[in-house]
Design a protein around this motif. Structure first.
Motif, short mmCIF file in Angstrom:
data_model
loop_
_atom_site.label_atom_id
_atom_site.label_comp_id
_atom_site.label_asym_id
_atom_site.label_seq_id
_atom_site.Cartn_x
_atom_site.Cartn_y
_atom_site.Cartn_z
N THR A 15 33.11 20.13 -34.31
CA THR A 15 32.98 19.64 -35.69
C THR A 15 32.89 20.77 -36.71
O THR A 15 32.87 20.50 -37.90
CB THR A 15 31.75 18.76 -35.81
N ASP A 16 32.81 22.01 -36.25
CA ASP A 16 32.63 23.18 -37.13
C ASP A 16 31.31 23.12 -37.88
O ASP A 16 31.10 23.90 -38.82
CB ASP A 16 33.78 23.30 -38.14
N GLU A 17 30.42 22.21 -37.48
CA GLU A 17 29.09 22.12 -38.08
C GLU A 17 28.01 22.51 -37.08
O GLU A 17 27.02 23.14 -37.45
CB GLU A 17 28.82 20.69 -38.58
N THR A 73 28.70 17.28 -28.97
CA THR A 73 29.31 16.32 -29.89
C THR A 73 30.61 15.84 -29.27
O THR A 73 31.43 16.65 -28.83
CB THR A 73 29.58 16.97 -31.25
N GLN A 85 29.26 9.64 -39.34
CA GLN A 85 30.43 10.09 -40.07
C GLN A 85 30.09 11.10 -41.17
O GLN A 85 31.00 11.68 -41.78
CB GLN A 85 31.14 8.89 -40.71
N ARG A 86 28.81 11.36 -41.42
CA ARG A 86 28.41 12.29 -42.47
C ARG A 86 27.65 13.46 -41.86
O ARG A 86 27.10 13.36 -40.77
CB ARG A 86 27.53 11.59 -43.50
N ARG A 87 27.63 14.55 -42.63
CA ARG A 87 27.00 15.77 -42.13
C ARG A 87 25.50 15.59 -41.93
O ARG A 87 24.94 16.04 -40.92
CB ARG A 87 27.26 16.93 -43.09
N ASN A 88 24.84 14.95 -42.88
CA ASN A 88 23.40 14.76 -42.73
C ASN A 88 23.07 13.84 -41.56
O ASN A 88 22.08 14.04 -40.85
CB ASN A 88 22.81 14.22 -44.02
N GLU A 89 23.90 12.82 -41.34
CA GLU A 89 23.67 11.95 -40.19
C GLU A 89 23.87 12.69 -38.88
O GLU A 89 23.14 12.48 -37.90
CB GLU A 89 24.62 10.75 -40.25
N LEU A 90 24.85 13.59 -38.83
CA LEU A 90 25.08 14.38 -37.63
C LEU A 90 23.90 15.30 -37.36
O LEU A 90 23.45 15.44 -36.21
CB LEU A 90 26.37 15.18 -37.79
N ALA A 91 23.37 15.93 -38.41
CA ALA A 91 22.21 16.81 -38.23
C ALA A 91 20.98 16.03 -37.77
O ALA A 91 20.20 16.49 -36.93
CB ALA A 91 21.93 17.55 -39.54
N TRP A 117 21.38 15.16 -34.13
CA TRP A 117 21.17 16.36 -33.32
C TRP A 117 19.68 16.63 -33.13
O TRP A 117 19.22 16.99 -32.04
CB TRP A 117 21.87 17.53 -33.99
#
Length: 313
Positions: A154-156, A170, A211-217, A220
């Motif tokens: 995801t490059d995140e 991921t 689907q969003r960066r904050n949700e992914l963090a 995690w």
């Protein structure tokens, strides 16, 4: 009865009577043979020249004659004028010793049969339990390979990160494509203890699609909290797969296999960094299974990246 009437059967004609065939009847002298079925007089001489035997009180009855009332038969039951054989047949039975021996034999057979059935039930239960454990372990390894095949960068965050206890990755869903995707999932694998199972279990955790960066963090971070507490959030799910004593991971980079926490075979020590961002060419899983299961000992499974190309020489 007139003078010319035939005599009764078995009776003797009077002296001087004329027979029906016109001749005088023979005079039955003292040596004439007795009539059939009659007994000779006491002291009479038999036709063979000897005296007749005296039939004592214990002599067997003549054939066709009935025993006296109340006499005992040779088989031990009283005789009767009517129904003699029927009563003798109904009164025959087993003795007490024979019944006790039969009961003892039947009891032994029942005990042996019960032990055999109980042993068969225990064997069937144990076999079914071992088969279920093997199927569950096989399904766990299949899920392990499916997770690694679906790893996405995801490059995140690091696509694969292992700290010695918890592996996080991921991945995309199997039904996702470039035009339709429900999002990215965070998947975690760890060895945790459970109150409802003996020993530690190899467990898998996954989040809902994000689907969003904050949700992914957040997902995690929840994976790390799950590994520390063993409790999954209501939005996530976790399942125990197999009992293990320990597990190890090795990455293949370049030309060698190296421990995922060491610098041997890796570009740097410790976990992968975002800047490296690459997925290893292969992942080696080493599981030490808990004894007493359907399969025990050390289990090694290798995974190779599907997009890996053969090296040039």
């Amino acid at each position: 009865m007139g003078p010319h009437a035939p005599p009764l059967r078995g009776s003797l004609p009077p002296e001087g009577a004329v027979s029906p065939w016109g001749g005088p009847t023979a005079d039955r002298g003292p040596h004439a043979p007795p009539l059939r079925g009659s007994l000779p007089p006491e002291g009479a001489v038999s036709p063979w020249g000897g005296p007749t035997a005296d039939r004592g009180p214990h002599a067997p009855p003549l054939r066709g004659s009935l025993p006296p009332e109340g006499a005992v038969s040779p088989w031990g039951c009283p005789t009767a004028k009517r129904g003699f054989w029927q009563r003798c047949r109904h009164q025959a039975g087993f003795t007490l010793i024979e019944l006790l021996v039969a009961l003892a034999v039947m009891s032994m057979l029942a005990i042996l049969s019960w032990r055999s059935i109980d042993g068969m039930n225990r064997t069937q239960t144990l076999t079914q339990q071992r088969a279920d454990e093997l199927l569950r372990l096989q399904a766990a390894l299949g899920q392990w390979h499916a997770d690694l095949d679906a790893v996405v960068n995801t490059d995140e965050l690091n696509p694969l990160q292992f700290d010695g206890k918890l592996l996080r990755m991921t991945r995309r869903d199997s039904g996702d494509n470039g035009l339709n995707s429900a999002g990215v999932r965070v998947v975690a694998w760890s060895r945790l203890g459970r109150a409802d199972a003996p020993g530690a279990q190899w467990m898998r955790w996954q989040s809902a699609p994000v689907q969003r960066r904050n949700e992914l963090a957040e997902a995690w971070q929840r994976a790390a909290e799950w590994a520390a507490s063993g409790a999954a959030d209501g939005r996530d799910s976790a399942v125990a797969l197999a009992g293990i004593d320990q597990w190890q991971l090795f990455y293949h980079r370049g030309e060698t296999w190296g421990n995922s926490l060491s610098s041997v075979g890796n570009e740097s020590a410790g976990v992968l960094t975002v800047s490296e961002g690459s997925i290893p060419n292969g992942v080696r899983l080493v599981l030490t299974l808990t004894p007493g299961q359907g399969l025990s000992g050390i289990l090694v499974r290798d995974w190779v990246r599907p997009t890996l190309q053969a090296g040039r020489t």
